[in-house]
Design a protein around this motif. Structure first.
Motif, PDB file in Angstrom:
ATOM      1  N   GLY A   1       0.813  -1.215   0.000  1.00  0.00           N
ATOM      2  CA  GLY A   1       0.000   0.000   0.000  1.00  0.00           C
ATOM      3  C   GLY A   1       0.842   1.258   0.000  1.00  0.00           C
ATOM      4  O   GLY A   1       0.502   2.255  -0.669  1.00  0.00           O
TER       5      GLY A   1
ATOM      6  N   LEU B   1       2.281   1.900  -3.602  1.00  0.00           N
ATOM      7  CA  LEU B   1       1.276   2.504  -4.481  1.00  0.00           C
ATOM      8  C   LEU B   1       1.033   3.964  -4.134  1.00  0.00           C
ATOM      9  O   LEU B   1       0.813   4.797  -5.020  1.00  0.00           O
ATOM     10  CB  LEU B   1      -0.031   1.716  -4.377  1.00  0.00           C
ATOM     11  CG  LEU B   1      -0.138   0.411  -5.172  1.00  0.00           C
ATOM     12  CD1 LEU B   1      -1.511  -0.209  -4.969  1.00  0.00           C
ATOM     13  CD2 LEU B   1       0.112   0.648  -6.652  1.00  0.00           C
ATOM     14  N   CYS B   2       1.081   4.291  -2.852  1.00  0.00           N
ATOM     15  CA  CYS B   2       0.878   5.675  -2.438  1.00  0.00           C
ATOM     16  C   CYS B   2       1.953   6.581  -3.029  1.00  0.00           C
ATOM     17  O   CYS B   2       1.647   7.671  -3.530  1.00  0.00           O
ATOM     18  CB  CYS B   2       0.880   5.762  -0.913  1.00  0.00           C
ATOM     19  SG  CYS B   2       0.783   7.446  -0.258  1.00  0.00           S
TER      20      CYS B   2
ATOM     21  N   THR C   1      -4.051   6.001   2.854  1.00  0.00           N
ATOM     22  CA  THR C   1      -2.880   5.126   2.958  1.00  0.00           C
ATOM     23  C   THR C   1      -2.424   5.003   4.397  1.00  0.00           C
ATOM     24  O   THR C   1      -2.078   3.902   4.867  1.00  0.00           O
ATOM     25  CB  THR C   1      -1.740   5.664   2.083  1.00  0.00           C
ATOM     26  OG1 THR C   1      -2.185   5.766   0.727  1.00  0.00           O
ATOM     27  CG2 THR C   1      -0.532   4.741   2.142  1.00  0.00           C
TER      28      THR C   1
ATOM     29  N   ASN D   1      -8.061   2.010  -4.167  1.00  0.00           N
ATOM     30  CA  ASN D   1      -6.946   2.116  -5.117  1.00  0.00           C
ATOM     31  C   ASN D   1      -7.452   2.265  -6.546  1.00  0.00           C
ATOM     32  O   ASN D   1      -6.936   3.095  -7.316  1.00  0.00           O
ATOM     33  CB  ASN D   1      -6.049   0.881  -5.012  1.00  0.00           C
ATOM     34  CG  ASN D   1      -5.121   0.940  -3.826  1.00  0.00           C
ATOM     35  OD1 ASN D   1      -4.706   2.009  -3.387  1.00  0.00           O
ATOM     36  ND2 ASN D   1      -4.784  -0.220  -3.276  1.00  0.00           N
TER      37      ASN D   1
ATOM     38  N   SER E   1      -5.202  -3.000 -11.926  1.00  0.00           N
ATOM     39  CA  SER E   1      -5.912  -2.834 -10.657  1.00  0.00           C
ATOM     40  C   SER E   1      -7.272  -3.530 -10.691  1.00  0.00           C
ATOM     41  O   SER E   1      -7.703  -4.126  -9.693  1.00  0.00           O
ATOM     42  CB  SER E   1      -6.080  -1.346 -10.345  1.00  0.00           C
ATOM     43  OG  SER E   1      -6.717  -1.151  -9.110  1.00  0.00           O
TER      44      SER E   1
END
Length: 378
Positions: free
Chosen positions: A120, A123-124, A158, A211, A253
């Motif tokens: 996570g 991706l942030c 996040t 996401n 995704s």
């Protein structure tokens, strides 16, 4: 030839992450040597790349530890005599074999706990890199405000999902406790006190949905501004195409969210679709890094495109005035000899200044140049 699905995840992960490393290195080259500036957006993308390498390393240890046991070995209860199985020339009961797999099982549980956190955060940072690039080019107040709101939302969710992943259990160490994990397969209630943990599948489905939502928002955010540019439609469409390269990350995704739904149905499904979940997680993260960095690579070919144009430039000299190859002759002696005299003894001059009659009308300053005669002859 049988190939473990976890080994496929490792191969794909190392391949995609290596490709992302090359792309980010070329991005730094273009930004520093061609543009002369490296900004926050580049450093955020580098951080995302380092976290992706961490996820790839975790995937390697997940495959290494999970290959030492089979999920079917968890289905036999401990409280009753287990059937005997033949392994080579030795007879080993499943009760005796369970302690042998606890070390590998503990490694699998620890790596899964770490992966949920680092995935996570990686991706942030990918999304923050794209949003900070939007912030750098934003000139419209509304667009800039929307970018700031999206940055704040990405950071908040996040942070919340990371804290929830760390404290999945009241005691975080219970998340990788083999005793707590194996108790759900024993079939005897009350034998082992269950730890105080919540079901993480809802959290994982929620974060996967968020996401996907933020990926779509980041893709659509600059399109109204690009459509409003006062440039030809072909250039506007080209800019939209460059910013739409991130569509691959949205597709990844979506697939990962579908695999997540299958993975969360039961423990058996978790063991079946766990490798697919890790695989599409690698595709999603690396496709975001690559698609956000590829538009900067066009500067690599900038000088190569300009050099041929400069070489093709030919300086054309001015065309000479045709003189029929005859040199101009000036009889300077006539300025010093006596002129011809007229009948009254005054010199006779040939006309050499003549103002045409066309200047007397239809031209600027005609009032000043208008003669009293058709021609003025001196």
């Amino acid at each position: 030839m049988f190939i473990r699905s976890g080994f496929v995840v490792v191969i794909v992960g190392f391949t995609l992450t290596s490709l992302s490393t090359i792309i980010v290195a070329l991005r730094y080259y273009c930004r520093y040597f061609r543009m002369g500036s490296v900004g926050v957006t580049d450093h955020l993308m580098l951080t995302a790349l380092l976290l992706t390498w961490g996820n790839t390393t975790i995937n390697f240890y997940q495959d290494t530890t999970s290959s030492k046991f089979r999920p079917s070995q968890f289905r036999f209860p401990v409280s009753i005599p287990a059937p005997q199985i033949r392994l080579g020339q030795f007879l080993i009961t499943l009760q005796e074999k369970r302690p042998m797999i606890e070390a590998a099982l503990r490694g699998t549980l620890v790596t899964w706990w770490m992966y949920r956190i680092t995935y996570g955060i990686a991706l942030c940072f990918v999304k923050l890199s794209i949003l900070y690039f939007y912030r750098a080019i934003a000139s419209h107040a509304t667009f800039r405000r929307m970018v700031h709101i999206t940055i704040g939302f990405v950071c908040l969710y996040t942070f919340a999902s990371t804290i929830a992943s760390i404290f999945q259990c009241e005691n975080p160490s219970d998340a990788w406790s083999t005793t707590a994990f194996l108790s759900q397969f024993d079939g005897v209630k009350g034998r082992t006190k269950p730890p105080k943990c919540y079901d993480p599948t809802r959290l994982y489905l929620f974060t996967a949905t968020i996401n996907l939502f933020t990926d779509v928002v980041i893709l659509l955010l600059p399109i109204p501004t690009l459509l409003g540019l006062r440039v030809p439609m072909s250039k506007r469409l080209a800019l939209i195409g460059i910013f739409s390269v991130g569509l691959l990350a949205i597709v990844a995704s979506c697939v990962r969210m579908w695999v997540m739904a299958l993975w969360s149905q039961s423990p058996e499904k978790s063991a079946q679709f766990g490798a697919d979940l890790l695989l599409w997680g690698q595709v999603e993260t690396n496709s975001g890094i690559i698609s956000a960095s590829v538009p900067f690579l066009r500067l690599i070919f900038g000088r190569r495109e300009k050099e041929p144009e400069e070489k093709r430039r030919v300086v054309v000299p001015p065309r000479p005035i045709p003189t029929d190859n005859k040199p101009l002759r000036i009889d300077s002696l006539k300025f010093f000899t006596e002129p011809d005299l007229g009948p009254n003894g005054s010199p006779v001059w040939e006309p050499f200044i003549t103002v045409p009659a066309s200047l007397s009308s239809g031209s600027r300053g005609s009032a000043m140049l208008e003669p009293t005669r058709p021609h003025l002859t001196v």
